[in-house]
Write an enzyme that holds these catalytic residues in place. Structure first.
Site, PDB file in Angstrom:
ATOM      1  CB  ALA A 119       3.954   0.829  11.668  1.00 16.85           C
ATOM      2  N   GLY A 141       6.248   3.706   7.977  1.00 21.00           N
ATOM      3  CA  GLY A 141       7.129   2.536   7.979  1.00 21.00           C
ATOM      4  C   GLY A 141       7.329   1.963   6.580  1.00 21.00           C
ATOM      5  CD  GLU A 173      10.241   5.028   9.368  1.00 21.73           C
ATOM      6  OE1 GLU A 173       9.286   4.273   9.684  1.00 21.73           O
ATOM      7  OE2 GLU A 173      10.790   5.781  10.170  1.00 21.73           O
ATOM      8  CD  GLU A 215       5.916   8.120  10.279  1.00 22.93           C
ATOM      9  OE1 GLU A 215       5.979   9.143   9.554  1.00 22.93           O
ATOM     10  OE2 GLU A 215       6.517   7.063  10.012  1.00 22.93           O
TER      11      GLU A 215
HETATM   12  C1  HXC Z   1      -3.472  -0.115   9.630  1.00 22.70           C
HETATM   13  C2  HXC Z   1      -4.231   0.656   7.609  1.00 22.70           C
HETATM   14  C3  HXC Z   1      -3.097   1.490   7.467  1.00 22.70           C
HETATM   15  C4  HXC Z   1      -2.112   1.446   8.513  1.00 22.70           C
HETATM   16  C5  HXC Z   1      -4.349   1.770   5.756  1.00 22.70           C
HETATM   17  N1  HXC Z   1      -4.980   0.868   6.518  1.00 22.70           N
HETATM   18  N2  HXC Z   1      -3.207   2.172   6.303  1.00 22.70           N
HETATM   19  N3  HXC Z   1      -4.408  -0.127   8.677  1.00 22.70           N
HETATM   20  N4  HXC Z   1      -2.357   0.649   9.561  1.00 22.70           N
HETATM   21  N5  HXC Z   1      -0.972   2.162   8.447  1.00 22.70           N
HETATM   22  C6  HXC Z   1      -6.262   0.199   6.276  1.00 22.70           C
HETATM   23  C7  HXC Z   1      -7.428   1.131   6.501  1.00 22.70           C
HETATM   24  O1  HXC Z   1      -7.757   1.185   7.869  1.00 22.70           O
HETATM   25  C8  HXC Z   1      -8.490   0.452   5.678  1.00 22.70           C
HETATM   26  O2  HXC Z   1      -8.999  -0.665   6.369  1.00 22.70           O
HETATM   27  C9  HXC Z   1      -7.735  -0.083   4.476  1.00 22.70           C
HETATM   28  O3  HXC Z   1      -6.369  -0.146   4.895  1.00 22.70           O
HETATM   29  C10 HXC Z   1      -7.815   0.839   3.283  1.00 22.70           C
HETATM   30  O4  HXC Z   1      -7.439   2.150   3.684  1.00 22.70           O
HETATM   31  P1  HXC Z   1      -8.333   3.436   3.391  1.00 22.70           P
HETATM   32  O5  HXC Z   1      -7.900   4.480   4.354  1.00 22.70           O
HETATM   33  O6  HXC Z   1      -9.771   3.105   3.361  1.00 22.70           O
HETATM   34  O7  HXC Z   1      -7.844   3.788   1.899  1.00 22.70           O
HETATM   35  P2  HXC Z   1      -7.727   5.226   1.228  1.00 22.70           P
HETATM   36  O8  HXC Z   1      -8.953   6.053   1.546  1.00 22.70           O
HETATM   37  O9  HXC Z   1      -7.416   4.963  -0.199  1.00 22.70           O
HETATM   38  O10 HXC Z   1      -6.505   5.935   1.928  1.00 22.70           O
HETATM   39  C11 HXC Z   1      -5.210   5.392   1.781  1.00 22.70           C
HETATM   40  C12 HXC Z   1      -4.248   6.061   2.789  1.00 22.70           C
HETATM   41  C13 HXC Z   1      -4.802   5.933   4.213  1.00 22.70           C
HETATM   42  C14 HXC Z   1      -4.061   7.555   2.412  1.00 22.70           C
HETATM   43  C15 HXC Z   1      -2.888   5.367   2.634  1.00 22.70           C
HETATM   44  O11 HXC Z   1      -5.161   4.577   4.431  1.00 22.70           O
HETATM   45  C16 HXC Z   1      -3.843   6.354   5.271  1.00 22.70           C
HETATM   46  O12 HXC Z   1      -3.656   7.547   5.496  1.00 22.70           O
HETATM   47  N6  HXC Z   1      -3.236   5.383   5.953  1.00 22.70           N
HETATM   48  C17 HXC Z   1      -2.346   5.622   7.072  1.00 22.70           C
HETATM   49  C18 HXC Z   1      -0.991   6.123   6.601  1.00 22.70           C
HETATM   50  C19 HXC Z   1      -0.090   6.416   7.774  1.00 22.70           C
HETATM   51  O13 HXC Z   1      -0.405   7.276   8.610  1.00 22.70           O
HETATM   52  N7  HXC Z   1       1.035   5.732   7.858  1.00 22.70           N
HETATM   53  C20 HXC Z   1       1.979   5.863   8.958  1.00 22.70           C
HETATM   54  C21 HXC Z   1       1.644   4.889  10.024  1.00 22.70           C
HETATM   55  S1  HXC Z   1       2.658   5.103  11.444  1.00 22.70           S
HETATM   56  P3  HXC Z   1     -10.544  -0.740   6.872  1.00 22.70           P
HETATM   57  O14 HXC Z   1     -10.626  -2.087   7.494  1.00 22.70           O
HETATM   58  O15 HXC Z   1     -10.687   0.394   7.813  1.00 22.70           O
HETATM   59  O16 HXC Z   1     -11.356  -0.575   5.620  1.00 22.70           O
HETATM   60  C22 HXC Z   1       4.106   4.410  11.035  1.00 22.70           C
HETATM   61  C23 HXC Z   1       5.178   4.495  12.094  1.00 22.70           C
HETATM   62  C24 HXC Z   1       6.360   3.652  11.738  1.00 22.70           C
HETATM   63  O17 HXC Z   1       4.315   3.886   9.996  1.00 22.70           O
HETATM   64  C25 HXC Z   1       7.223   3.446  12.949  1.00 22.70           C
HETATM   65  C26 HXC Z   1       8.346   2.494  12.720  1.00 22.70           C
HETATM   66  C27 HXC Z   1       7.976   1.150  12.368  1.00 22.70           C
END
Ligand code: HXC
Length: 258
Positions: A66, A109, A112, A132
């Site tokens: 998400a 997400g 999911e 998460e």
């Molecule tokens: C918003 C995101 C994002 C996310 C990545 N980006 N994941 N933006 N929400 N979930 C954005 C980053 O901010 C960045 O933008 C660009 O995508 C590239 O990501 P990087 O981090 O620079 O890439 P990398 O170093 O290769 O790392 C990849 C990654 C990391 C390991 C996937 O991005 C990451 O850990 N993302 C979050 C994963 C996460 O925690 N997901 C769960 C979310 S909570 P900018 O503009 O900064 O360059 C969830 C709850 C669901 O899903 C609830 C029900 C719906």
């Protein structure tokens, strides 16, 4: 024809393909994207030219979760009334099979969403996880439920409590996904599978999906009764008569979807 800003859609053969298209944010799922995705899948579901669907991202990311930036400052009431997660429920009402084609990140997400589909085809680079906990929250769209049903308590606890991710091979061994292919061909293979399913008797496919998914909601007794009723119901279709006649007369069946 509806135009979308966050997804790309096309029909290949009889497969409706919806591709998440926010590559700069690794296909982070926001309200706009999820609304478009559900609208597109509902349109495919209503389109007689489509028999099965594929939901994909790009080679680097199916979806990295998400959109954290969109929800970071939210209050519980905003999360609830924004009904972002409620959008996921619309997938439950899609009657044709939906295959997730996953490459790269399928996190939070994203994982999911893949699990809410009926099957998962992955590339060798796919990574499945529920990270998460690293954000101080827990999964909110099925990550504690569908994941546990698919891989069992031991692995689900490690993934949800400690952010462990699974490689495509691990996910295959754990029973989370159907197949793994090289990244060059995983999407093509997912579309091939969708077309193979789309070539089968449409009413039987629809009821088969319903019956398998019902097993997650019902007791065994209720599920068996439900299955039997659907089995009997199919004897009202032309396709049942056609399929059995084709077998007996050693000829290919021609399905009419009736
Ligand atoms: C918003 C995101 C994002 C996310 C990545 N980006 N994941 N933006 N929400 N979930 C954005 C980053 O901010 C960045 O933008 C660009 O995508 C590239 O990501 P990087 O981090 O620079 O890439 P990398 O170093 O290769 O790392 C990849 C990654 C990391 C390991 C996937 O991005 C990451 O850990 N993302 C979050 C994963 C996460 O925690 N997901 C769960 C979310 S909570 P900018 O503009 O900064 O360059 C969830 C709850 C669901 O899903 C609830 C029900 C719906």
């Amino acid at each position: 024809m509806t135009t979308y800003e966050n997804i790309l859609t096309r029909v290949e053969g009889r497969a409706g393909v919806a591709q998440l298209n926010r590559p700069r944010a690794l296909n982070a799922l926001n309200r706009e994207l999820m609304t478009e995705l559900m609208t597109a899948l509902e349109a495919f579901d209503a389109d007689p030219a489509v028999g099965c669907m594929v939901v994909a991202g790009n080679d680097r990311a199916f979806a990295a979760g998400a959109d954290i930036k969109a929800m970071a400052a939210a209050t519980p009431a905003q999360m609830m009334t924004g009904s972002f997660i409620d959008l996921w429920d619309r997938l439950h009402h899609i009657s044709k099979p939906v295959i997730a084609a996953v490459s790269g990140f399928a996190l939070g997400g994203g994982c999911e969403l893949a699990m809410a589909c009926d099957m998962i085809i992955a590339s060798e680079t796919a990574q499945f996880g529920q990270p998460e906990i690293n954000l101080g929250v827990i999964p909110g769209a099925g990550g504690t439920q569908r994941l546990t049903l698919a891989v069992g308590k031991a692995l689900a606890m490690e993934m949800v409590l400690n952010g462990r991710t699974l490689s495509a091979e691990e996910a295959l061994r754990a029973g989370l996904i159907n197949r793994v292919y090289p990244v060059e061909v995983y999407l093509e293979e997912a579309i091939r599978l969708a077309n193979a399913i789309a070539a089968r008797a449409p009413v039987a496919v629809r009821l088969a999906k319903e019956a398998v998914n019902a097993s997650f909601e019902m007791s065994l007794r209720a599920g068996l009764d439900h299955e039997r009723r659907l089995f009997y119901l199919l004897f009202s279709t032309d396709d049942q008569k056609e399929g059995m006649d084709a077998f007996i007369n050693k000829r290919p069946a021609h399905w009419r979807g009736q």
